[in-house]
Design an enzyme around this catalytic site. Sequence first.
Site, PDB file in Angstrom:
ATOM      1  N   ASP A  12      44.645  94.001  -1.101  1.00 34.10           N
ATOM      2  CA  ASP A  12      46.034  94.464  -1.290  1.00 34.10           C
ATOM      3  C   ASP A  12      46.664  94.644   0.092  1.00 34.10           C
ATOM      4  O   ASP A  12      45.969  94.526   1.099  1.00 34.10           O
ATOM      5  CB  ASP A  12      46.059  95.791  -2.062  1.00 34.10           C
ATOM      6  CG  ASP A  12      45.282  96.870  -1.340  1.00 34.10           C
ATOM      7  OD1 ASP A  12      44.100  97.038  -1.631  1.00 34.10           O
ATOM      8  OD2 ASP A  12      45.853  97.519  -0.448  1.00 34.10           O
ATOM      9  N   GLU A  50      31.496  95.893  -5.380  1.00 30.78           N
ATOM     10  CA  GLU A  50      31.257  95.350  -4.040  1.00 30.78           C
ATOM     11  C   GLU A  50      29.810  94.916  -3.826  1.00 30.78           C
ATOM     12  O   GLU A  50      29.530  94.154  -2.892  1.00 30.78           O
ATOM     13  CB  GLU A  50      31.693  96.386  -2.979  1.00 30.78           C
ATOM     14  CG  GLU A  50      33.225  96.522  -2.961  1.00 30.78           C
ATOM     15  CD  GLU A  50      33.742  97.672  -2.111  1.00 30.78           C
ATOM     16  OE1 GLU A  50      34.842  97.544  -1.569  1.00 30.78           O
ATOM     17  OE2 GLU A  50      33.060  98.715  -2.008  1.00 30.78           O
TER      18      GLU A  50
HETATM   19  N1  ADE Z   1      40.648  99.718  -0.029  1.00 29.33           N
HETATM   20  C1  ADE Z   1      41.288  98.637  -0.473  1.00 29.33           C
HETATM   21  N2  ADE Z   1      42.619  98.789  -0.380  1.00 29.33           N
HETATM   22  C2  ADE Z   1      42.826 100.010   0.154  1.00 29.33           C
HETATM   23  C3  ADE Z   1      43.987 100.750   0.477  1.00 29.33           C
HETATM   24  N3  ADE Z   1      45.207 100.252   0.274  1.00 29.33           N
HETATM   25  N4  ADE Z   1      43.809 101.994   0.981  1.00 29.33           N
HETATM   26  C4  ADE Z   1      42.578 102.496   1.182  1.00 29.33           C
HETATM   27  N5  ADE Z   1      41.458 101.840   0.890  1.00 29.33           N
HETATM   28  C5  ADE Z   1      41.568 100.601   0.380  1.00 29.33           C
END
Ligand code: ADE
Length: 227
Positions: free
Chosen positions: A195, A12
Amino acid sequence: MKIAILGAMPEEIEPLLANLDAKKIDYANNEFYLAKFGAHELIIAYSKIGKVNSTLTATLMIEKFGAEKLIFTGVAGALKEGLKIGEILYATRLVQHDLDITAFGHPHGFVPGSPIFVDTDANLNEIAQRAARELGLNLKSGIIASGDQFVCDEARKAWIGAEFDASAVEMEGASVAQVCHALNVPFCVLRAISDEAGNKAEFDFDEFVVKSAKISANLALKMVELL
Ligand code: ADE
């Protein structure tokens, strides 16, 4: 001005360091990178994952390195239909979804002495929107929920989204918000979607984390240009 740019994972902040000539300082099991950027001094770090780690790093950036503003940059899981992988949002406010003393009749996310939601800085959010326009990014906004849990479960995703009206979930923003709120440091949280936080989210995360992290980091750096 001294500006902190904080991520949780190396991925990041690496896009930032690639553009800067930074000096590294090791302290408290963290790496802090100091660099000049125009008229500003940047303090860049990745905290490591989770609310405890990010609390420590944010506190040090402010108390030891003198950060006057803080920009968090990174990735998140989407909780709302309209938010897709590769899109980016800023947090309007943040909440800890796993903070639970409901046994005593309190709402989720609440402990006495702290607000459930911590608002981000309106001025920084305005600058984020200007920076996004300059980059041609469609910057969205919403509530972000943080917890010490990678959410990859449809039921948990639905619960967090409904309980807090949250748009995205991650693991650091709300703790950084608590630190900045307590120490009176204006802050904002940028998160690009890696995601959708449902079943198999871990596979999407692995595939998209680098690409999404770069989108967020580029926006953070553009914000610094405008500050
Ligand atoms: N960071 C990126 N995706 C995530 C997720 N599904 N749960 C927690 N932190 C995240």
